[in-house]
Design an enzyme around this catalytic site. Structure first.
Site, short mmCIF file in Angstrom:
data_model
loop_
_atom_site.label_atom_id
_atom_site.label_comp_id
_atom_site.label_asym_id
_atom_site.label_seq_id
_atom_site.Cartn_x
_atom_site.Cartn_y
_atom_site.Cartn_z
N SER A 72 28.52 0.11 -13.88
CA SER A 72 29.04 1.32 -13.27
C SER A 72 27.86 2.22 -12.94
O SER A 72 26.99 2.43 -13.79
CB SER A 72 30.01 2.03 -14.23
OG SER A 72 30.51 3.23 -13.68
N TYR B 169 36.50 8.10 -23.09
CA TYR B 169 37.58 8.90 -22.52
C TYR B 169 38.46 9.46 -23.63
O TYR B 169 39.08 8.72 -24.40
CB TYR B 169 38.43 8.07 -21.57
CG TYR B 169 37.72 7.68 -20.28
CD1 TYR B 169 36.53 8.27 -19.90
CD2 TYR B 169 38.27 6.72 -19.43
CE1 TYR B 169 35.89 7.93 -18.72
CE2 TYR B 169 37.64 6.37 -18.24
CZ TYR B 169 36.44 6.97 -17.89
OH TYR B 169 35.82 6.61 -16.73
#
Length: 308
Positions: A150, A52
Site C-alpha cells: 500500500s 483501524y
C-alpha cells in the site's frame, strides 16, 4: 457488478471494495447489515488494517463472522500491517512484527486465513530478506493467501522483489478526481512548469506493466483526508459536471466520481468507506456504465487541473 482478476487466476474480485476503517463505533448488527448489503450488490472485497480503530474494526467484523460463519466464504477479506502507533507513529516491516500482526488480525477476525495481506505505509528501514521470511512462513502455514503493498512506489516494490518470491499482487494508492498528483506530473513531463519539477514516479504505469491490481482509496476525497468534494462548494465547476453526467447516466454524482477512478485502464478497484447501506448501493452503480474518454478529461479539468 464488474470484477477484476487477481494474479491472472480465476479469482474474481468486485471493482468496488468496502473499506471498514470507520466501523469501530458501529454495532455488530449494523456491520452485518453493511456486509449483507455489499454482498447483495455484488461487492465481495472487504478492506481492513490492524490499526483501524486500534484493532476495534477487525474485532467487530470478527463478531459478525463468529455469529454468521456462512458469510466468510462469500467474502474476500484483506488487512494491512506495518504501521505502529505507540508514543508516536512509525513503520515496522520486521519479520517479528509482521508475523505478530497477522496472528492478531486473525484472532480479532475469528478466521484462520486472510485472503490478502498488504504492507501498509513504506518502511524506509525494510529488509527484503526479513519480509520474505515472514511471507514464506505465512504462506506455508496457510495464514495468508496473497500479498501486496500500500502506498509503495515502483523502486520500493522492486527492492522487495529482490527477496520476496510471492507475487506482489496489489498496491493501494490514493486517487480521486480531486487528487491526481501522479497524473498531473505525468502530463507535464519535460516542460518548464512547476508541475514537472518533481517528475512522476510512474506508480500507475508500473502497476499496469506488472499486472498489479490498483486499489484506489479516498475516491471521493480531496487532499489528504481534507473532505469530500461531491457537493462541496469549493469544487463548484467539478460538481456541475458531475451533476450533469449523473443526470445523463441516471445515477448519482458520487457514482460518476467513482466511475472516473474505475475508467483508468488498469486492473482497478475503488475503495469506499461508507457506513451507510444506501451509499453502498449508490457506489455499486458506478460499475453499470463506462465514462467516455472525453468525459474523463472533462472531469479532470473541472477539478482545476490543467493540460499542456
Amino acid at each position: 457488478m464488474k470484477t477484476i482478476e487477481l494474479n491472472s487466476e480465476n479469482t474474481k474480485l468486485s471493482s468496488i471494495v468496502l473499506g471498514l476503517m470507520r466501523i469501530k463505533s458501529l454495532s455488530p448488527r449494523e456491520v452485518e447489515e453493511l456486509v449483507e448489503t455489499a454482498l447483495a450488490a455484488g461487492i465481495n472485497t472487504f478492506d481492513l488494517a490492524d490499526i483501524y480503530g486500534g484493532g476495534r474494526s477487525e474485532e467487530i467484523l470478527g463478531q459478525v463472522l463468529k455469529n454468521r460463519p456462512d458469510l466468510r466464504d462469500q467474502m474476500w477479506i484483506q488487512s494491512k500491517c506495518g504501521i505502529r502507533i505507540e508514543e508516536f507513529t512509525y513503520f515496522d516491516f520486521s519479520k517479528e512484527h509482521i508475523l505478530k500482526s497477522v496472528d492478531g488480525i486473525l484472532k480479532r477476525l475469528h478466521i484462520q486465513q486472510l485472503d490478502s495481506l498488504l504492507l501498509h505505509r513504506p518502511d524506509a528501514l525494510m529488509e527484503p530478506e526479513e519480509i520474505a521470511q515472514a511471507f514464506d512462513s505465512l504462506e506455508e502455514t496457510g495464514k495468508v493467501r496473497h500479498f501486496g503493498v500500500s502506498n509503495h512506489n515502483p523502486m520500493m516494490i522492486e527492492l522487495l522483489k529482490t527477496a520476496v518470491s510471492q507475487p506482489l499482487a496489489i498496491n493501494q494508492l490514493q486517487l480521486s478526481a480531486a487528487f491526481t498528483p501522479e497524473f498531473d506530473t505525468g502530463f507535464h513531463v519535460n516542460m518548464e512548469e512547476s508541475l514537472a519539477s518533481s517528475g512522476p514516479t510512474g506508480i500507475f504505469e508500473y502497476a499496469r506493466a506488472k499486472d498489479m491490481v490498483i486499489q484506489a482509496w479516498s475516491v471521493l476525497q480531496h487532499g489528504y483526508f481534507q473532505g469530500v468534494f461531491v457537493g462541496n462548494p469549493q469544487f463548484e465547476k467539478l460538481n456541475q459536471v458531475l451533476n450533469r453526467l449523473a443526470k445523463h447516466y441516471q445515477t448519482t454524482p458520487s457514482a460518476i466520481a467513482i466511475a472516473w477512478v474505475l475508467r483508468y485502464p488498469a486492473n482497478m478497484q475503488a475503495i469506499i468507506g461508507t457506513t451507510q447501506p444506501q451509499r453502498i448501493l449508490e457506489a455499486a452503480q458506478a460499475t453499470n456504465f463506462t465514462l467516455s474518454r472525453k468525459e474523463w478529461y472533462e472531469i479532470y479539468l473541472a477539478a482545476g487541473n490543467k493540460l499542456p
